[in-house]
Motif scaffolding. Structure first.
Motif, short mmCIF file in Angstrom:
data_model
loop_
_atom_site.label_atom_id
_atom_site.label_comp_id
_atom_site.label_asym_id
_atom_site.label_seq_id
_atom_site.Cartn_x
_atom_site.Cartn_y
_atom_site.Cartn_z
N ALA A 236 0.84 -1.19 0.00
CA ALA A 236 0.00 0.00 0.00
C ALA A 236 0.87 1.25 0.00
N LEU A 237 0.28 2.35 -0.44
CA LEU A 237 0.91 3.67 -0.39
C LEU A 237 0.15 4.54 0.59
N LEU A 238 0.87 5.38 1.29
CA LEU A 238 0.27 6.43 2.12
C LEU A 238 0.46 7.73 1.36
N LEU A 239 -0.64 8.42 1.10
CA LEU A 239 -0.64 9.61 0.26
C LEU A 239 -0.92 10.85 1.09
N GLY A 240 -0.50 12.00 0.57
CA GLY A 240 -0.90 13.26 1.15
C GLY A 240 -2.31 13.63 0.70
N PRO A 241 -2.87 14.69 1.25
CA PRO A 241 -4.24 15.10 0.89
C PRO A 241 -4.42 15.36 -0.60
N THR A 242 -3.36 15.78 -1.30
CA THR A 242 -3.45 16.05 -2.73
C THR A 242 -3.05 14.84 -3.58
N GLY A 243 -2.88 13.68 -2.95
CA GLY A 243 -2.63 12.46 -3.70
C GLY A 243 -1.19 12.14 -3.97
N HIS A 244 -0.26 12.93 -3.46
CA HIS A 244 1.15 12.66 -3.71
C HIS A 244 1.67 11.58 -2.77
N VAL A 245 2.54 10.73 -3.29
CA VAL A 245 3.04 9.57 -2.53
C VAL A 245 3.98 10.02 -1.43
N GLN A 246 3.73 9.53 -0.22
CA GLN A 246 4.59 9.84 0.92
C GLN A 246 5.33 8.62 1.45
N HIS A 247 4.65 7.47 1.54
CA HIS A 247 5.28 6.26 2.07
C HIS A 247 4.76 5.05 1.32
N TYR B 110 -10.04 7.00 1.03
CA TYR B 110 -8.83 7.06 1.84
C TYR B 110 -8.14 8.38 1.50
N THR B 111 -7.18 8.76 2.28
CA THR B 111 -6.48 10.03 2.06
C THR B 111 -5.85 10.06 0.67
N GLY B 112 -6.17 11.08 -0.12
CA GLY B 112 -5.63 11.23 -1.46
C GLY B 112 -6.40 10.51 -2.54
N GLN B 113 -7.45 9.78 -2.17
CA GLN B 113 -8.17 8.94 -3.13
C GLN B 113 -8.84 9.75 -4.24
N GLU B 114 -9.33 10.95 -3.91
CA GLU B 114 -10.03 11.75 -4.92
C GLU B 114 -9.12 12.10 -6.09
N THR B 115 -7.87 12.45 -5.79
CA THR B 115 -6.92 12.77 -6.86
C THR B 115 -6.63 11.55 -7.71
N VAL B 116 -6.40 10.40 -7.06
CA VAL B 116 -6.11 9.17 -7.80
C VAL B 116 -7.26 8.82 -8.74
N ALA B 117 -8.50 8.89 -8.23
CA ALA B 117 -9.66 8.55 -9.05
C ALA B 117 -9.85 9.54 -10.19
#
Length: 383
Positions: free
Chosen positions: A75-86, A278-285
């Protein structure tokens, strides 16, 4: 450790084994499922509590709900704007989740180190550069995985604990059942690439006391390495790991990515598109539905006549204009010099590129229009 062993001198893998004198033989053993690679320095955590699966499902791009004992997920942990953090690899043991992450997400540019350090402390400056340890430069400025997760607990019934005494190891499938290998503390997990498994092992110093990953030194004893050799196996180093990872097209977060990276640019790597919010999901979708992510992951086949490799973060150019950034590079025993990179979506898939003055041809990994993997981990060539 034998005198032929060379350690990584700098970067997130500093102190780990680079190779034991024959890196190409180590790569071949890796491809045959006859190698063991110690991946020390990774952050290992346990997550206990009744809410652990629901909690991580809401935080990450992976599907945690319904995991049973022995099940695993990336899994990835994303920031609120969908950018990959972990990035995390998780495995459930029935009582708690075990998580393994990277040593640290680095967004700064990197350059190749000018030397490699042997176990005797000498430094090798001479000869052609054949492969170079990962060496990020500058301030990383990122929160560690454990600190981030603890900051997001709120009222959930979860407990996040660091396990510096546990080290991930890649174990070839032909060696998995052999006696003498370090004992697993959690169920084995299918590796993201190569014919092997990832195992979380509790390793000890020669005197028997537990050693934390903060030491970041190889902890497989010479007896284990000798025993592997008797079985036709090898203790391989990070050169083999990075060369095979790059050949397989599997990105490493914080090395092949930067602070602007979206999961779509990585072909939705470690991302479950059909799960809930999940956090950042809106950007990914949104990017997936519209298609055409800003950049795409590619494999670069580098001109071997230059006798050197580009550094992490080196700018990529097309016709003299910047169009991307390089990630990890390595010398592969069959492919020669190669690298992973992020290039702008508008770059034609057959365009010739230049990275750090080195000519490079592309191999497509991510579709420039829809952001889905075309080759989600090329099968390693049989030997």
């Amino acid at each position: 450790m034998s005198g032929s062993a060379v350690l990584v001198g700098q970067g997130p893998d500093a102190g780990l084994l680079w190779h034991r004198g024959d890196p190409f033989a180590e790569q071949k053993a890796f491809e045959q499922g006859l190698a063991v690679v110690e991946l020390g320095g990774r952050e290992v955590l346990t997550v206990a509590g009744a809410d652990r699966l629901e909690w991580l499902n809401s935080l990450s791009s992976g599907r945690f709900l319904g995991l049973g004992a022995g099940d695993s997920v990336q899994a990835l942990l994303l920031g609120p704007t969908g950018h990959v953090q972990h990035w995390v690899l998780a495995v459930e043991d029935g009582e708690q989740l075990w998580l393994a992450g990277e040593p640290g997400h680095t967004t700064a540019n990197a350059e190749m180190p000018g030397s490699r350090t042997s176990t005797a402390g000498s430094t090798d400056h001479g000869g052609p550069v054949t492969s170079t340890p990962l060496t990020p430069q500058g301030d990383t400025g990122n929160v560690r995985l454990g600190d981030y997760l603890n900051s997001m607990r709120f009222r959930m019934k979860v407990e996040v604990l660091p396990r510096p005494d546990v080290v991930p190891m890649w174990i070839g499938e032909k060696l998995r059942g052999e006696a003498g290998l370090p004992e697993a503390v959690a169920p084995d997990v299918a590796a993201p690439f190569g014919p092997g498994m990832l195992r979380l092992c509790k390793l000890s110093a020669p005197g028997g006391e537990a050693v934390g990953t903060s030491a970041n030194t190889p902890r497989m004893s010479e007896a284990v390495v000798s025993d592997l050799a008797e079985k036709g196996g090898r203790g391989a180093g990070m050169w083999a790991w990075e060369a095979e990872r790059s050949a397989a097209g599997v990105p490493r977060i914080g090395v092949d990515t930067d602070e602007r990276t979206l999961p779509n640019e990585l072909g939705l790597y470690a991302t479950e598109l059909g799960k809930g919010c999940y956090t950042g999901q809106e950007t990914v979708a949104r990017v997936h539905n519209l298609g055409r992510p800003p950049r795409r992951l590619v494999r670069l086949l580098l001109d071997g006549s230059m006798n050197r490799l580009p550094g992490i973060g080196a700018p990529i150019q097309r016709a003299g204009k910047a169009c991307g950034r390089a990630g990890a590079s390595a010398m592969h025993h069959e492919e020669g010099p190669l690298a992973l990179a992020l290039v702008n979506r508008a770059v034609p898939v057959d365009a010739e590129l230049v990275v750090d003055g080195i000519a490079a041809a592309q191999e497509v990994i991510v579709d420039p229009d829809i952001g889905l993997h075309l080759t989600p981990g090329r099968e390693l060539r049989p030997h």
